[in-house]
Enzyme design. Structure first.
Site, short mmCIF file in Angstrom:
data_model
loop_
_atom_site.label_atom_id
_atom_site.label_comp_id
_atom_site.label_asym_id
_atom_site.label_seq_id
_atom_site.Cartn_x
_atom_site.Cartn_y
_atom_site.Cartn_z
N GLU A 1 0.90 -1.34 0.07
CA GLU A 1 0.06 0.05 0.00
C GLU A 1 0.93 1.16 -0.05
O GLU A 1 0.57 2.20 -0.74
CB GLU A 1 -1.06 0.01 1.20
CG GLU A 1 -2.09 -1.02 0.96
CD GLU A 1 -1.72 -2.35 1.39
OE1 GLU A 1 -0.39 -2.70 1.98
OE2 GLU A 1 -2.43 -3.42 1.49
N HIS B 1 -10.67 -5.30 10.84
CA HIS B 1 -11.43 -5.27 9.66
C HIS B 1 -12.75 -4.50 9.72
O HIS B 1 -13.79 -4.76 8.98
CB HIS B 1 -11.85 -6.55 9.00
CG HIS B 1 -10.34 -7.13 8.60
ND1 HIS B 1 -9.44 -7.63 9.56
CD2 HIS B 1 -9.91 -7.33 7.31
CE1 HIS B 1 -8.41 -8.29 8.68
NE2 HIS B 1 -8.66 -8.14 7.15
C1 TPP Z 1 -1.87 -4.89 4.83
C2 TPP Z 1 -2.80 -5.50 4.34
N1 TPP Z 1 -3.27 -5.14 3.15
C3 TPP Z 1 -4.42 -6.09 2.60
C4 TPP Z 1 -4.99 -6.90 3.30
C5 TPP Z 1 -6.11 -7.65 2.53
N2 TPP Z 1 -5.76 -9.27 2.56
C6 TPP Z 1 -6.08 -10.28 3.36
S1 TPP Z 1 -5.39 -11.47 2.91
C7 TPP Z 1 -4.90 -10.95 1.41
C8 TPP Z 1 -4.06 -11.99 0.39
C9 TPP Z 1 -2.75 -12.42 1.26
O1 TPP Z 1 -2.02 -13.36 0.51
P1 TPP Z 1 -1.12 -14.19 0.81
O2 TPP Z 1 -0.01 -13.30 1.89
O3 TPP Z 1 -0.51 -15.02 -0.40
O4 TPP Z 1 -1.72 -14.98 1.97
P2 TPP Z 1 -2.82 -16.33 1.57
O5 TPP Z 1 -4.10 -15.57 1.68
O6 TPP Z 1 -2.43 -16.65 0.17
O7 TPP Z 1 -2.45 -17.36 2.70
C10 TPP Z 1 -4.75 -9.62 1.34
C11 TPP Z 1 -4.66 -8.85 0.11
C12 TPP Z 1 -4.39 -7.28 4.69
N3 TPP Z 1 -5.22 -7.92 5.28
N4 TPP Z 1 -3.66 -6.47 5.12
#
Ligand code: TPP
Ligand code: TPP
Ligand code: MG
Ligand code: MG
Lengths: 343, 335, 335, 343
Positions: free
Chosen positions: A66, A135
């Site tokens: 971000e 959230h």
């Molecule tokens: C700082 C932040 N940005 C965006 C999000 C929204 N978000 C939650 S899970 C996710 C994807 C995460 O992907 P990854 O790190 O590969 O973990 P996975 O869900 O595949 O286990 C996002 C963008 C968040 N929780 N925190």
């Protein structure tokens, strides 16, 4: 086929994606960056269908960076583009706040107006569906307290479209905060009052003009976002008790329409603030200040009453969350109290 | 790509302008800041004098700025750091309006609203800020805009070796590598982040070595040599301009003065700065120019004189410029 | 270091518990969320049912959790992600109180205040959060504390491949490498960050390759094999425990379900998840155990049954636990 | 030689480093992390001399990685230590706010009190010396608005020592915000009223107890931090004009001592808030709310008056900065106005 006068009933989510789409048609410089805004269409559908219309060059999925992409949006604006950047949940502001408040919000001032930064940050706010402490926050007062960024918090589809088009055309940074519980998503229960008739063609709503949602003589309820929908219901219930409440939707916090609030309180002599942000050092205090600074001309028949999240993080468990986020019943009870207290 | 004699000469002259600007500021900054002018008991008053606030000077770091900016035009974006004067001068920001800005005067770039750490000159696509690591995301954005607009503009972000440990470094490098943007990151390694030496801030000895984590070339430029900087930057900027993507360059350079003026440098080995000045790139470049036969005693005097005069005029301009009206403070929060 | 048969067996059993916990949740989560129970016009109501809010399940990712946690004791810190159940179960967090927390009940780990993304079990030094990239700094701090206290405790931070592009990755890795801390970073590469595939988020193919930027070893673990994870993690954790410093490991793993429950996965190639299930590590590990002669039909049935029963009891416990009193919402903002 | 009763006159900076030093002697679990806190002694001398006494293991210079080391401080606290982390200027909060407000401030609540996080964040606030928009902010209201972290804002050396020892011994996160212009640094002009007698031995000052700096009958001036020193001077000048002002130093914002404010306004009937943070959606609004919620028992003789930074970034140029940061003269003029307005 849509004509200038055609009216459709749209959810707030559809009104938002329509506003972005029509501005992208109108102005090639407008593009969108954010997480899952492409094929997913935005976690809250704010960019639904736009990838197919505009392609990956203008609907850009980003990494989970971000500070990087919001700072990049500012840099792109400096170079003449008009980016829209989505911060998926406002709760995540802490990872990118420096780029937002020290740069995006200050560079115009620090350059004495020589740098224009037409950037819109769209972000989801609010709780009520069990998403817990990281959230479910609103945080609009956090942004409104820091100078240099306009703060828009719509309560319904009609306003959302007009305010968002206004935001995209504004040459200044604007944060556009949409409450998840009024988007009309097919997967989250919502307040249907937010789904409204929306003209098919473009229109703008100027910032800094609160809307009187319901006129009333006994009590002024100042509110915004999803809480407007709760307040409308509460006002009807108060009416059954013979209490005639005026409901004011602030619509934008920066700029803030203090006059409409003051004029209403001058009429009713009673003020209830219904807010979903944290109670202290926030919106409800600022509204109180607006009154306190005019106490000579605004005699109060009863003490001001504030409803907001009582300075605790949002708990997960349903009864606990229900307890800390003001509900329709809380507005009704508080409203009755204020009027009662006034004798 | 070797610099031409003209390029070397103009780099040389610009380095002298920068050096002169910075070293003249040392004295100007102290005006009215010392006893007996200030509050009793104070050794120094940062709030007093024609130039209040922090003052980060780049004497010793000229080579980095001129070697890079030799390859940049007005359409290329440069985002600098909290120590921004050398970048601004090399990028062509008008010296007089920049000086007036640093004096907080009405003829300043921003009529005094920004100040030393916040110089904005859109005509030269120059900006900087007081936040470590904050130069990189906006440069990525400017590069993204160039790509979207189909222009051959390049964006350059400068950062200090200390700032290279800020999260924005990682996020910006990844975006630049992922999207193959026309951006070049130049890390000025002057060994110090205020009082913290690189070996106590950075897990690896070279930030350039970190470029591989983003699929971009990383280049180490050895000791503070404007010609080496010119060559490395030329290659990187040329590559970026022709669609070849981003580069990270780290240049070893020297901080001759304190972190900011007034810094007693208790943390710094005695004599370190003096020893560094023995490798001053300005006389060294003069020597190279003499060898090339493009600089003689007379021309050197002339260039020195011209640099001195330009700086003096700029500071005079600043001094003679009025303060803005106090109520201007309430304007331009929004465009 | 090869796992013993007992270790393999317990990893196998734990993987079945995790799988069962996650797949049982698929149905539980939908209770009361579908028409006609919900608001007219809704296909699904995230706010309704015994388990409201987002639900990120780790079916397919069990191998990572068990292969790492096989080397951890109660004194070792584990900081998980927004997708935390498999880590918690493998770390020994009580299944019943964890389930009750996810149900928001009074017998939950935190009496329902935290919820699915915010499970805290100090007795097992387990925590997690809903913020991407936020697992790493606290793990660095726990490792710093171990070093200061002269303990042989190790801290493990898990992150997803998407979170590896968050600035905290860079800052945490650098601190860990700089201070040579007993911390191990484990990146779960399940290819997806919600709808964004790794190749559109990450400038390089391997996050492990980024370890060199911090002077620490980086290890790639191939496809979702608990034994390979066990071996790589064992080496890294052993090194950390004996003062050898940090390691970054990236494990290729598979997300069998949507990002969260209710995710229609429009972005995902049809049939991808089914194809992945053909490489399910659980039956594969069962095969290895049979080859070793430590698992037969009967024992397998027994273990499956035990896993099923444990999960069923945990969810029963959760269902039967009362909701906390609403006014508890006002307590414990401060200790 | 220092005895239990020995009094010395100390600058606020010395009082702060003394408090940290004595707590580090007393409790091995206390250590300090931050940028330039070691051989430099802290940019604002908050850790002067501590490196020599405690060594690099307990006085740890960090890289410029605020999110990393503040998150690490939280992790170390979880593991039983009691870290003090310095954020050099509060203006930098935007690069590390997620670790502060989503984790450090919420984990105790989200764990229902099972996780204790005894972390003190020390940070420099305030302007008035020409450091411009990114190095001159106060921002205490930004922290006070978000639940889970106590906010301490001392106005003088005596309070600073007692409040900081209280903070270090607290099992909760505390942000301790010291104003550069009252630290008594040898390189920055300052208000000498902040340099006070300070007992050599340890003492604590409980949070949530405002201090009545000056009693008065005509007007209540609610303030904090450096502004307390300005208000004291202003009160003397008002006295010369026959206006008897009561000056209240809030000392902590979380917890906030609303009772002392209310009691004073009950007495004077007039309220002036003197604040160096941004005007809107902040401290001054919250104080107004405290009054507005008690309007039935707190009749005002004049409208409340607020002095604060008028929702603009801090400009660099001296006359502009002087214009936006409330000065002694502004307090005097506003105070006289409020009393005048009351007839
Ligand atoms: C700082 C932040 N940005 C965006 C999000 C929204 N978000 C939650 S899970 C996710 C994807 C995460 O992907 P990854 O790190 O590969 O973990 P996975 O869900 O595949 O286990 C996002 C963008 C968040 N929780 N925190
Ligand atoms: C995010 C942030 N943290 C801390 C600071 C305070 N600070 C200003 S300059 C500086 C040191 C910078 O070192 P380096 O990046 O090497 O640049 P140099 O000063 O050596 O040119 C620090 C820590 C800041 N301005 N921003
Ligand atoms: Mg440096
Ligand atoms: Mg993933």
């Amino acid at each position: 086929m849509s004509t200038a006068t055609e009216q459709r009933t749209l959810t707030m989510a559809k009104a938002i994606s329509e506003a972005i789409g029509s501005e992208m048609e109108r102005d090639e410089r407008v593009f969108v960056m954010g997480e899952d805004i492409g094929s997913y269409g935005g976690i809250f559908s704010a960019t639904q269908g736009l990838l197919d219309r505009f392609g990956r060059e203008r609907i850009m999925d980003t990494p989970i960076s971000e500070a990087g992409f919001i700072g990049a949006a500012m840099g792109a604006a400096t170079a003449g583009l008009r980016p829209i950047a989505e911060l998926m949940f406002v709760d995540f502001f802490g990872v990118c706040m420096d780029q937002i408040y020290n740069h995006l919000a200050k560079n115009t001032y620090m350059s004495n107006g020589n740098v224009k930064l037409p950037v819109v940050l769209t972000t989801a706010i609010g709780g009520g569906y069990g998403d817990a402490a990281q959230h479910s926050q609103c945080l609009y007062a956090t942004f409104a307290h820091l100078p240099g960024i306009k703060v828009v918090v719509p309560s319904n589809a009609y306003d959302a479209k007009g305010l968002l088009i206004e935001a995209i055309r504004d040459d200044n940074p604007v944060i556009f905060m949409y409450h998840k519980g009024i988007m009309g998503l097919p997967w989250m229960s919502y307040f249907e009052g937010a789904t409204t008739e929306v003209p098919a063609d473009e229109y703008t709503i100027p910032f800094g003009q609160a809307r009187i949602v319901r006129e009333g003589a006994d009590l002024t309820i100042v509110t915004l976002s999803q809480m407007v929908q709760k307040a409308k219901i509460a006002a009807e219930q108060l009416a059954e008790r013979g209490i005639d409440a005026e409901v004011i939707d602030l619509r934008t916090l920066v700029p803030l329409d203090r006059e409409t609030v003051a004029a209403s309180v001058a009429k009713t002599g009673r003020l209830l603030i219904a807010d979903e942000d944290y109670l202290s050092f926030g919106l409800s205090g600022e509204i109180c200040a607006t009154i306190a600074e005019r106490s000579d001309t605004l005699p109060l028949k009863a003490p001001v009453r504030r409803l907001a999240v009582p300075d605790v993080p949002i708990p997960y468990s349903r009864p606990l969350e229900h307890r800390v986020i003001p509900q329709v019943d809380d507005i009704v009870a508080a409203g009755a109290e204020v009027v009662g207290a006034g004798g | 790509m070797d610099p031409s004699s003209d390029q070397l000469l103009s780099m040389y002259e610009t380095m002298m302008v920068i050096r002169n600007f910075e070293e003249s500021m040392v004295a100007i900054y102290l005006e009215e800041k010392l006893p007996p002018d200030v509050q009793a008991g104070l050794a120094f008053d940062i709030a007093a004098g024609p130039v209040p606030g922090e003052m980060h000077l780049a004497a010793g770091q000229e080579a980095v700025a001129v070697g890079v900016c030799a390859h940049l035009g007005d359409d290329d974006t440069l985002v600098g750091t909290h120590r921004p004067h050398h970048f601004a001068i090399a990028k062509g920001v008008p010296l007089d309006r920049m000086a007036a800005e640093i004096f907080g005067r009405a003829d300043g770039l921003s009529r005094g609203k920004g100040g030393h750490m916040h110089l904005f000159d859109p005509a030269h696509k120059f900006s900087c800020s007081g936040i470590e690591g904050a130069s990189m995301p906006p440069a990525v954005g400017a590069a993204l805009a160039a790509k979207k607009l189909g222009k051959d503009w390049v964006a350059v972000a400068f950062l200090g070796e200390g700032a290279a440990n800020q999260g924005t470094f990682h996020e910006s490098m990844n975006l630049a590598g992922l999207w193959q943007l026309p951006v070049v990151f130049i890390c000025e390694d002057n060994h110090w982040a205020i009082s913290v030496p690189k070996e106590r801030s950075t897990a690896v000895s070279s930030n350039a070595s970190r470029a591989s984590a983003y699929g971009m070339p990383g280049v180490d430029v050895g000791h503070n040599d404007p010609v080496e900087v010119f060559e490395a930057a030329g290659e990187a900027i040329g590559r970026a301009r022709s669609g070849g993507g981003p580069t990270l360059i780290e240049v070893k350079t020297d901080r001759y003065l304190g972190h900011f003026q007034g810094d007693a440098e208790v943390y710094r080995p005695k004599g370190e700065a003096d020893a560094l000045r023995e490798h001053d790139p300005i006389p060294h470049l003069a020597g190279q120019l003499r060898e090339r036969g493009v600089l003689d005693e007379e021309l050197q005097k002339e260039l020195e004189e011209r640099a001195r005069a330009r700086v003096e005029e700029a500071y005079e301009f600043a001094r003679n410029s009025p303060y803005p009206d106090a109520d201007e403070a309430l304007t331009h929060v929004f465009a």
